[in-house]
Structure formats: C-alpha cells, structure tokens
Design an enzyme around this catalytic site. Structure first.
Site, PDB file in Angstrom:
ATOM      1  N   GLU A  17       0.840  -1.155   0.210  1.00  0.00           N
ATOM      2  CA  GLU A  17       0.065  -0.005  -0.054  1.00  0.00           C
ATOM      3  C   GLU A  17       0.819   1.264  -0.052  1.00  0.00           C
ATOM      4  OE1 GLU A  17      -2.988   0.143   3.216  1.00  0.00           O
ATOM      5  OE2 GLU A  17      -3.666  -1.673   2.452  1.00  0.00           O
ATOM      6  N   GLU A  71      -5.590  -8.433   0.895  1.00  0.00           N
ATOM      7  CA  GLU A  71      -6.239  -8.121   2.300  1.00  0.00           C
ATOM      8  C   GLU A  71      -7.872  -7.700   2.072  1.00  0.00           C
ATOM      9  OE1 GLU A  71      -4.590  -4.775   4.433  1.00  0.00           O
ATOM     10  OE2 GLU A  71      -2.514  -5.209   4.119  1.00  0.00           O
TER      11      GLU A  71
HETATM   12  O1  IFM Z   1      -4.079  -3.040   9.410  1.00  0.00           O
HETATM   13  C1  IFM Z   1      -4.247  -2.536   7.885  1.00  0.00           C
HETATM   14  C2  IFM Z   1      -2.977  -2.927   7.383  1.00  0.00           C
HETATM   15  O2  IFM Z   1      -1.783  -2.564   8.011  1.00  0.00           O
HETATM   16  C3  IFM Z   1      -2.833  -2.162   5.972  1.00  0.00           C
HETATM   17  N1  IFM Z   1      -4.303  -2.279   5.251  1.00  0.00           N
HETATM   18  C4  IFM Z   1      -5.317  -1.943   5.932  1.00  0.00           C
HETATM   19  C5  IFM Z   1      -5.344  -2.505   7.454  1.00  0.00           C
HETATM   20  C6  IFM Z   1      -6.462  -2.285   8.284  1.00  0.00           C
HETATM   21  O3  IFM Z   1      -6.686  -0.960   8.329  1.00  0.00           O
END
Ligand code: IFM
Length: 435
Positions: free
Chosen positions: A164, A343
């Site tokens: 990210e 994710e």
């Molecule tokens: O916890 C975070 C992660 O580190 C990166 N993506 C989003 C998740 C939830 O906010």
C-alpha cells in the site's frame, strides 16, 4: 458459479510492526513507527507496537492456528530494521534467524509464505537520512531486499516489495496521521511517490521467484452531484487507484499527476519502475465518498451514507470489491497479471464471553459477502487466484492502537491469550469445503 477452484489460494495476512513486538530484541533498532507511536498523542490509546501480539516469541502457536485453519499461504512482512539495524548496511544475523525459524515452521505445516519487504516500518536511521524524500533510500531498500532474498529466498513462494504505497505516502507524508508524521506540500510529497516506486522497481530486480504488486483500491464516489465534488472524486481515483499502478503496469504516470512527479524522475527511472509482476494484490476494505475542499489537498474522504458501518466507521460495501476487480480488469486489460485479494477484513468490537467464546457474526457476514463479490468478478471474467483475510490476529492498528480488532482470533493483550472467534471456524469450514 458460487464456489472457488480447488487451486485457489486461501490465506491470512499480517505485518511485522503490527504483530511481532520484541521491539528492542536481538539487535533490532527503532523504525519510524517506534518513534511515532512513542510520541505523545499519536495513537488513539497511547499504545505502541513494543509488544503487540508478541508474535516474535509466540509464532509457533500462531502457525499452529494457521495450520488449524487449513490456509495455503501466510502473507507476512519483514522488519527492515531487524535485518539492517544501522546505516552501515550490515545485516543482523539474529534478525534473519527469526524469519528463518518462522519460515521453517510454516514449511513444516505446509503453509507457503508470501513475503512482503516493507509494510510502512522504515528504519529510523533511513528516515534520519531523509526517508522516502531522499532518492538514495530506494537504493538502500534494494540492498536490504538482496540480503533478505539471499537468506530466505529458498523458502519464499511469493515476494512483494511494498504494501500500500498510497497509504504510506498519503497518511505518513501528507496528512501526518501515520509515521513519519509529515505534512508535506504535495509538490514535496511527490518525491515520496517516485522514490517508493523506484525502490520497488530496484528490489524487483534482485528478488527471484514469483513477484506480486500490492495496492489498496476503493471506488471513489462524489459526495454530491456538484462539479467540484465530481472533480475531487476523479482526482482521488487517480491518486489511490492509478498513481501506483499505472507506472508499474504501463510504464508511465497518470497524465493528471505527471507534472507533480516529473521533477523527481531521472532518465531510465521509468524503465526500472515498469517491472510488471506475476500477480497483482488488491487490498480492499470499503468505498469512499469524496468532497471538494479549499485546503492544500483539495479534497476530503468520507464514509458514504446509506451503508452499514464497521467499528472503524467504514462502509460495508462488498459490491465495491467486484467493482474494483472488474475496473482493474478493464483498465489494464492485457497488462494486468492475475489478481489476488491480499487483504480484506473488518474491525468490530469483539469480546470474549463468559463461556470463553467470541461470537463475531458480523465478521462472518462481512467475509461471506465479500467472497461472493470476488466470485461475481470471477464470473464476469476476472482472473482471481487467491484471497487473504486481514488478519489472523487482532493486532496494532496503527494510529488506532489496539482499539480496532480485525482478527479471526481475539487477542487479550494483557495475557496474550488467543481465542479463535466464530469467524475462525467459519473460514476453516469455507476453505475445507472448497478443496
Ligand atoms: O491494518 C491495516 C494494514 O496494515 C494495511 N491495510 C489496511 C489494514 C486495516 O486498516
């Protein structure tokens, strides 16, 4: 079709600073997140990642939980300052030993690691030298990548470089909500964008094996029908959904933002950045509503109205996941490698009841609906190869500290007791059923 192919990859994801703890052990030095979290007023509960889930010492118990789930793959990140503790660039054998033990334990349990090299925890020594505003940080990142690849490469199924980039750039260098807590004007922060991408490109050259890019995506909807809000949403779409994907997949910056980035780009850079990987990772949580403002950054991101919300206040919008996947498919066409949901998850205020259970039915519904959204995109022709839940354990949720619980497993931070939630059993059954 509603099911998933038998070779679909099922996983869970986590990140070093959010779970490991052991902040001062075995030669690790502070990262920017140690510095930031220890500063007054930076996290909602005043907490830090010093101990987190103590995964550094309890990884065997956590891998046993993963084995019980029946996952194929664990997506983890490596702590750069555990591996390279100071500016000399010398590797720290004790830091590498930890990941050696972890990967061996995963291999013993038939779980393939997807290893990410940077999940926002820049070594403080690198920040002191200018951080991502400094071009040289990209070269230092490639040195670190080479060290990790040389020691762990024989057991890593899939590599990724940086998780990210958009969030690290925006929250860490523009709004200041995340480490390193900078509020740079966009003209300066643009250097961070280019150096992150350059770092990723350099690292891609030294990593052997399967490579996966990872970015977060979210549909950006105008808050109102006004022209200003429409323009703001269109700009946000470029910032979040194209700025870090166009250069890697197409070898160019989006025209709308090119003038901002161009002062930092040297000859040959885009050829390095344009390193199309074997897989593309999509982190998806919600859709955004965007409205125009008068500020230095001329927009504001809100949760859209009319949706159920998670405990984070984020809209529960599984249809946005289908939209993101089909948009990527159409936007990048033959340039897009197969996708993986790297994710997806939700925070709810989960508690352990008197009987010792933790019933998180809202998460079960959330995940079930999002899997259906993935399947809908696949039915529409999008090539999706896997899905990782964020996260196995409740963990340190950055500026929210420990106040937001994303895990399939509840963690009592006082005792480090792990309690699988209802969603844990549901995910296990779901995986078993798809075999
Ligand atoms: O916890 C975070 C992660 O580190 C990166 N993506 C989003 C998740 C939830 O906010």
């Amino acid at each position: 079709m509603t099911g998933f192919p038998p070779d679909f990859t099922w996983g869970v994801a986590a990140a070093a600073y959010q779970v490991e703890g052991a902040a001062n052990e075995d030669g690790r030095t502070p990262s920017i997140w140690d510095t930031f979290a220890h500063a007054e007023g930076t996290t909602a509960d005043g907490s830090t990642g010093d101990v987190a889930c103590d995964h550094y010492h309890r990884f065997a118990e956590d891998v046993a939980l993963m084995a019980d789930l029946g996952i194929d793959s664990y997506r983890l990140s490596v702590s750069w300052s555990r591996i390279v503790p100071d500016a000399s660039g010398r590797p720290n054998p004790a830091g590498l030993d930890f990941y050696d033990r972890l990967l061996d334990s995963l291999a013993d349990n038939g779980i393939s690691p997807a290893v990410n090299l940077f999940h926002w925890d820049l070594p403080q020594w690198a920040q002191d030298a200018g951080g991502w505003q400094q071009r040289d940080t990209a070269a230092r990142f490639a040195e670190y990548a080479e060290i990790v690849a040389a020691r762990l490469g024989d057991r890593v199924g899939t590599w990724s470089t940086i998780n990210e980039m958009f969030e690290h750039f925006a929250l860490g260098h523009v709004t200041g909500e995340h480490a390193p807590g900078l509020t740079l004007p966009l003209e300066e922060a643009a250097g961070v964008v280019h150096h992150l991408l350059l770092a990723s490109g350099h690292a891609a050259q030294v990593l052997r094996g399967r490579l996966m890019g990872i970015t977060s995506y979210a549909p950006a909807r105008p808050h109102t029908d006004s022209d200003a809000d429409r323009d703001a949403a269109a700009l946000y779409d470029v910032l979040q959904n194209r700025l870090f994907t166009d250069p890697v997949l197409l070898g160019r910056y989006p025209a709308e933002l090119e003038p901002l980035i161009e002062p930092f780009v040297r000859e040959g850079d885009l050829a390095v950045v344009h390193a199309p990987p074997d897989l593309w990772g999509v982190n998806y949580y919600s859709i955004n509503s965007v409205r125009a403002t008068e500020g230095a950054v001329p927009l504001e991101v809100l949760a859209p109205q009319g949706f159920p919300r998670t405990a984070f206040g984020w809209a529960v919008a599984p249809e946005g996941l289908t939209e993101v996947l089909t948009t990527l498919h159409e936007r990048y066409a033959e340039h897009l490698p197969p996708l993986v949901i790297t994710e997806n998850g939700c925070a709810y205020d989960d508690t352990v009841d008197a009987a010792g259970g933790c019933d998180d039915l809202e998460r079960v519904v959330f995940l079930d609906e999002h899997l259906a959204a993935v399947r809908a995109a696949m039915n529409a022709g999008v090539d999706v190869r896997g899905y990782y839940v964020w996260s196995l354990l409740d963990n340190f949720e950055w500026a929210e500290g420990y106040t937001k619980r994303f895990g399939l497993v509840h963690v009592d931070y006082a005792t480090q007791r792990r309690t699988p939630k209802t969603s844990f059993g549901w995910y296990r059954d779901r995986i078993a059923a798809s075999r």
